[in-house]
Design a protein around this motif. Structure first.
Motif, PDB file in Angstrom:
ATOM      1  N   ARG A 117     -58.867  33.740  24.112  1.00  0.00           N
ATOM      2  CA  ARG A 117     -58.154  32.893  23.152  1.00  0.00           C
ATOM      3  C   ARG A 117     -58.803  32.951  21.775  1.00  0.00           C
ATOM      4  O   ARG A 117     -58.106  32.993  20.749  1.00  0.00           O
ATOM      5  CB  ARG A 117     -58.113  31.451  23.662  1.00  0.00           C
ATOM      6  CG  ARG A 117     -57.439  30.470  22.709  1.00  0.00           C
ATOM      7  CD  ARG A 117     -55.979  30.802  22.469  1.00  0.00           C
ATOM      8  NE  ARG A 117     -55.152  30.445  23.604  1.00  0.00           N
ATOM      9  CZ  ARG A 117     -53.823  30.420  23.590  1.00  0.00           C
ATOM     10  NH1 ARG A 117     -53.167  30.749  22.497  1.00  0.00           N
ATOM     11  NH2 ARG A 117     -53.143  30.118  24.660  1.00  0.00           N
ATOM     12  N   GLU A 174     -57.759  36.000  20.038  1.00  0.00           N
ATOM     13  CA  GLU A 174     -56.407  35.853  19.499  1.00  0.00           C
ATOM     14  C   GLU A 174     -56.445  35.115  18.167  1.00  0.00           C
ATOM     15  O   GLU A 174     -55.768  35.505  17.208  1.00  0.00           O
ATOM     16  CB  GLU A 174     -55.525  35.074  20.486  1.00  0.00           C
ATOM     17  CG  GLU A 174     -55.116  35.839  21.730  1.00  0.00           C
ATOM     18  CD  GLU A 174     -54.198  34.994  22.595  1.00  0.00           C
ATOM     19  OE1 GLU A 174     -52.978  35.262  22.585  1.00  0.00           O
ATOM     20  OE2 GLU A 174     -54.684  34.061  23.256  1.00  0.00           O
ATOM     21  N   LEU A 189     -49.606  30.041  18.515  1.00  0.00           N
ATOM     22  CA  LEU A 189     -50.253  29.967  19.820  1.00  0.00           C
ATOM     23  C   LEU A 189     -49.951  28.670  20.577  1.00  0.00           C
ATOM     24  O   LEU A 189     -50.457  28.472  21.686  1.00  0.00           O
ATOM     25  CB  LEU A 189     -51.776  30.103  19.655  1.00  0.00           C
ATOM     26  CG  LEU A 189     -52.266  31.403  19.010  1.00  0.00           C
ATOM     27  CD1 LEU A 189     -53.798  31.402  18.910  1.00  0.00           C
ATOM     28  CD2 LEU A 189     -51.786  32.618  19.797  1.00  0.00           C
TER      29      LEU A 189
END
Length: 240
Positions: free
Chosen positions: A170, A173, A191
């Protein structure tokens, strides 16, 4: 809350124009103006503004060195003021070094007043102000710069770069979206995260990578082969 701004530009006409634009807004206050980098550093230490609007090319100490000095030699508790660099298209090399020195973003001198106000707020809030029209040009040419222009830059595949492997999937990202110039609000929308959560994750990424701001994180992400290349696979991430 009033945002306190220090201006640094060697042209008196530019300083006066910036002061006129900024002071007419009730939530901004110009607390001082400097004609070169050395004066900018001295006034920043004395006045402790929230943001320094820093020209790049000034006599004596230029804006790049002044930015570096503010971050390296800040004598007060807490972080130094944020730096918003003023630039033109023909100063890309200097902009890169200023960003690596700790500047929070850059703005073109011909930007409209509303964009200047927005940039000041964004940089003061700890986010990066990367002008969309020139962001990719600046970052994509970064690795082609002569080594002499980057005296304090970490090697691209050592130091902080190796720490990318410590980021969770994450966090990688989030880092990729930061490198693409997305704001915390936009990243949250991409997200499905709250803006507060994104801000917390960005701060954690900066801490893990040993970086000072989002711009340095974006540069590091662009330096890493495959991290942002279309179709490329990011480096392996630690388990969330």
């Amino acid at each position: 809350m009033t945002l306190r701004v220090l201006l640094a530009d060697d042209q008196e006409m530019v300083r006066d124009a910036l002061r006129a634009v900024i002071d007419r807004r009730p939530d901004f206050e110009v607390v001082g103006a400097a004609a070169d980098g050395a004066e900018a550093v001295a006034l920043a230490v004395a006045l402790r503004p929230d943001v320094v609007v820093m020209d790049v090319r000034m006599p004596g100490m230029n804006g790049v060195e002044a930015t570096r000095r503010l971050h390296a030699d800040w004598p007060h508790p807490g972080p130094p003021p944020r730096v918003l660099v003023l630039t033109t298209f023909d100063l890309d090399d200097y902009v890169h070094t200023a960003l690596r020195a700790g500047a929070g973003g850059f703005l073109l001198k011909n930007s409209p007043p509303d964009q200047l106000a927005h940039a000041l707020r964004v940089v003061a809030d700890g986010e990066a102000m990367l002008a969309p029209s020139v962001t990719h040009r600046l970052i994509n040419t970064f690795t082609a710069l002569p080594a002499a222009l980057l005296p304090d830059a970490p090697p691209p595949h050592g130091g902080a770069a190796r720490l990318l492997d410590t980021l969770t999937a994450r966090e990688l990202e989030v880092l990729v979206l930061v490198a693409r110039g997305r704001s915390n609000l936009q990243i949250g929308e991409d997200l499905g995260l709250s803006q507060a959560t994104v801000k917390s994750r960005v701060n954690r990424i900066l801490t893990r990578l040993g970086l000072e701001n989002r711009v340095q994180a974006a540069l590091l992400a662009h330096e890493e082969a495959g991290l942002l290349r279309p179709g490329g696979n990011p480096p392996g991430a630690a388990a969330p």
